[in-house]
Design a protein around this motif. Sequence first.
Motif, PDB file in Angstrom:
ATOM      1  N   ALA A 156       0.841  -1.201   0.000  1.00 23.41           N
ATOM      2  CA  ALA A 156       0.000   0.000   0.000  1.00 23.41           C
ATOM      3  C   ALA A 156       0.876   1.251   0.000  1.00 23.41           C
ATOM      4  O   ALA A 156       0.621   2.226  -0.716  1.00 23.41           O
ATOM      5  CB  ALA A 156      -0.928  -0.016   1.209  1.00 23.41           C
ATOM      6  N   LEU A 161       0.025   3.646  -3.170  1.00 24.30           N
ATOM      7  CA  LEU A 161      -1.154   4.488  -2.961  1.00 24.30           C
ATOM      8  C   LEU A 161      -0.845   5.941  -2.630  1.00 24.30           C
ATOM      9  O   LEU A 161      -0.136   6.230  -1.662  1.00 24.30           O
ATOM     10  CB  LEU A 161      -2.004   3.919  -1.815  1.00 24.30           C
ATOM     11  CG  LEU A 161      -2.649   2.556  -2.041  1.00 24.30           C
ATOM     12  CD1 LEU A 161      -3.496   2.182  -0.825  1.00 24.30           C
ATOM     13  CD2 LEU A 161      -3.491   2.546  -3.308  1.00 24.30           C
ATOM     14  N   VAL A 202      -8.483   1.030  -4.883  1.00 26.19           N
ATOM     15  CA  VAL A 202      -8.035  -0.316  -4.512  1.00 26.19           C
ATOM     16  C   VAL A 202      -9.260  -1.230  -4.584  1.00 26.19           C
ATOM     17  O   VAL A 202     -10.304  -0.898  -4.022  1.00 26.19           O
ATOM     18  CB  VAL A 202      -7.484  -0.350  -3.066  1.00 26.19           C
ATOM     19  CG1 VAL A 202      -7.169  -1.783  -2.639  1.00 26.19           C
ATOM     20  CG2 VAL A 202      -6.252   0.523  -2.925  1.00 26.19           C
ATOM     21  N   PHE A 258      -4.441  -0.953   4.758  1.00 24.59           N
ATOM     22  CA  PHE A 258      -4.663  -0.038   3.626  1.00 24.59           C
ATOM     23  C   PHE A 258      -5.290   1.280   4.083  1.00 24.59           C
ATOM     24  O   PHE A 258      -5.015   2.333   3.514  1.00 24.59           O
ATOM     25  CB  PHE A 258      -5.556  -0.685   2.560  1.00 24.59           C
ATOM     26  CG  PHE A 258      -5.120  -2.048   2.109  1.00 24.59           C
ATOM     27  CD1 PHE A 258      -3.772  -2.403   2.093  1.00 24.59           C
ATOM     28  CD2 PHE A 258      -6.053  -3.006   1.698  1.00 24.59           C
ATOM     29  CE1 PHE A 258      -3.355  -3.671   1.687  1.00 24.59           C
ATOM     30  CE2 PHE A 258      -5.645  -4.267   1.294  1.00 24.59           C
ATOM     31  CZ  PHE A 258      -4.305  -4.602   1.285  1.00 24.59           C
ATOM     32  N   PRO A 274      -7.232   5.107   0.887  1.00 29.03           N
ATOM     33  CA  PRO A 274      -7.630   4.778  -0.491  1.00 29.03           C
ATOM     34  C   PRO A 274      -9.126   4.948  -0.713  1.00 29.03           C
ATOM     35  O   PRO A 274      -9.879   5.189   0.225  1.00 29.03           O
ATOM     36  CB  PRO A 274      -7.266   3.294  -0.597  1.00 29.03           C
ATOM     37  CG  PRO A 274      -7.473   2.770   0.787  1.00 29.03           C
ATOM     38  CD  PRO A 274      -7.124   3.904   1.732  1.00 29.03           C
ATOM     39  N   TYR A 299     -12.044   2.527  -1.787  1.00 21.80           N
ATOM     40  CA  TYR A 299     -12.251   1.091  -1.962  1.00 21.80           C
ATOM     41  C   TYR A 299     -13.331   0.801  -2.987  1.00 21.80           C
ATOM     42  O   TYR A 299     -14.376   1.460  -3.007  1.00 21.80           O
ATOM     43  CB  TYR A 299     -12.691   0.446  -0.639  1.00 21.80           C
ATOM     44  CG  TYR A 299     -11.601   0.352   0.395  1.00 21.80           C
ATOM     45  CD1 TYR A 299     -10.483  -0.452   0.185  1.00 21.80           C
ATOM     46  CD2 TYR A 299     -11.707   1.045   1.601  1.00 21.80           C
ATOM     47  CE1 TYR A 299      -9.484  -0.553   1.149  1.00 21.80           C
ATOM     48  CE2 TYR A 299     -10.713   0.954   2.565  1.00 21.80           C
ATOM     49  CZ  TYR A 299      -9.605   0.154   2.337  1.00 21.80           C
ATOM     50  OH  TYR A 299      -8.627   0.061   3.283  1.00 21.80           O
ATOM     51  N   TYR A 355      -6.482  -6.534  -4.089  1.00 16.61           N
ATOM     52  CA  TYR A 355      -6.030  -7.396  -2.996  1.00 16.61           C
ATOM     53  C   TYR A 355      -6.860  -8.672  -2.975  1.00 16.61           C
ATOM     54  O   TYR A 355      -8.088  -8.613  -2.870  1.00 16.61           O
ATOM     55  CB  TYR A 355      -6.190  -6.649  -1.664  1.00 16.61           C
ATOM     56  CG  TYR A 355      -5.919  -7.498  -0.446  1.00 16.61           C
ATOM     57  CD1 TYR A 355      -4.736  -8.233  -0.333  1.00 16.61           C
ATOM     58  CD2 TYR A 355      -6.829  -7.573   0.604  1.00 16.61           C
ATOM     59  CE1 TYR A 355      -4.479  -9.008   0.791  1.00 16.61           C
ATOM     60  CE2 TYR A 355      -6.583  -8.338   1.734  1.00 16.61           C
ATOM     61  CZ  TYR A 355      -5.401  -9.059   1.813  1.00 16.61           C
ATOM     62  OH  TYR A 355      -5.151  -9.839   2.914  1.00 16.61           O
TER      63      TYR A 355
END
Length: 400
Positions: free
Chosen positions: A106, A110, A116, A130, A135, A137, A165
């Motif tokens: 991450a 990121l 993500v 994360f 991020p 999501y 992920y």
Amino acid sequence: MKLANRTIKTSESGLDALFAATSADVISFAGGYPDGQLFPTKAMQAAFNASFAADQGTLLQYGTTTGYTPLRQKIAARLNRLDGLSLTADDILLTQGAQQGLDLTARLLLNKGDGVVVEGPTYIGGLAAFDAYEPTYYEVPVQSDGLDLTSLKKVLLKHEIKFLYTIPDFHNPTGTVMSVEKRQALVQLANQFDFIILEDAPYRDLRYSGERIPPVKAFDTEGRVIYLGSFSKILAPSLRLGWLVATPALLKAITALKAGADVESSHLVAVAVDDYLTHNSLDAHLDTLKTSYAVKKDAMVQALTQYMPKAAHFNNPEGGFFLWLTLPEGFDTEKFMLESLLPEAKVSFVPSKNLFASKSVINGARLNFTNVSVEDIEHGVAALGSALSQALAQPISHHG
Ligand SMILES: Cc1ncc(COP(=O)(O)O)c(C=O)c1O
């Protein structure tokens, strides 16, 4: 106090509640712990002793950020033998468990707000790692054969993402395995839409039935898969030792980030684990674990078959630590656990809500079978069954 924005989401990840839900009189299906009685304590102690006996003055010194080379060579040889990869020690970085691999990936990729893709549900510690990088999501459902690629494609057509992920082997929390076809198709999508796949595989060696299938990494054609492994579930979590496989360019950047985070993983632990692997068969130890865990898994499936009300559904995973329970839509497993299951039946599990980045699914639960005795599995599932039957007999709005 003026804390950084990155702490806002991390502090509400639900990790604390998960571990608080355990006390001596509770049968806990909540944790993700290996069975402590199966730790190779004597052999590990002998490996530490031998490492001290052989020391030429470097054992307690700083090592390198990438980590002890003989151990990285052994990990590479093992992955080549079992996963059909062609790695050398240079393709591997030792980490503080797989958890650090999540954080470093991450950190590598990121910027705030970057996209993500996570599985729904997913490993709560992944979200915790994360979250600190703030991020955006995108959640894609997990099916019985892994990630829903139709939903994934819809996300990819609309949004730019940095990485996806996935836990393809004995997924935490559902216990499912991603099919070979989906592994191949996922790599093609990563090539087409230009993203990294973060493949987290700490349960991969714990298969109790069926055939081992190649990791996503085995289908990687453009160096887009970062592949994580760990000794936590197969030797002992307190070693805090895992590994990260990536292409040389990515590995160089990740290694620099690790140097800034913790300089290196423990050299002492790496030398001792290398000695352990030299003088013991990891495969034989895995056979012991698999034999015991398979018995526990079967006991749980049998007890669930006997005691669950008809409205409850569960799966029978081929490996790993967990199985997944689904209750009727609208049934709130967190409320049920906190108000009835834990205080009255003295049983705990992990409710689904915090395992979804979206927090949108409330009617699921994760059950662990590895760190509970067969006897407790039977008693705990029986108690869970009667508590659930009672709760389900009431109108669902009481729990919604
Ligand atoms: C999917 C998954 N990834 C990573 C971890 C972290 O493991 P480690 O002890 O190797 O850091 C866990 C631990 O439960 C896990 O379930």
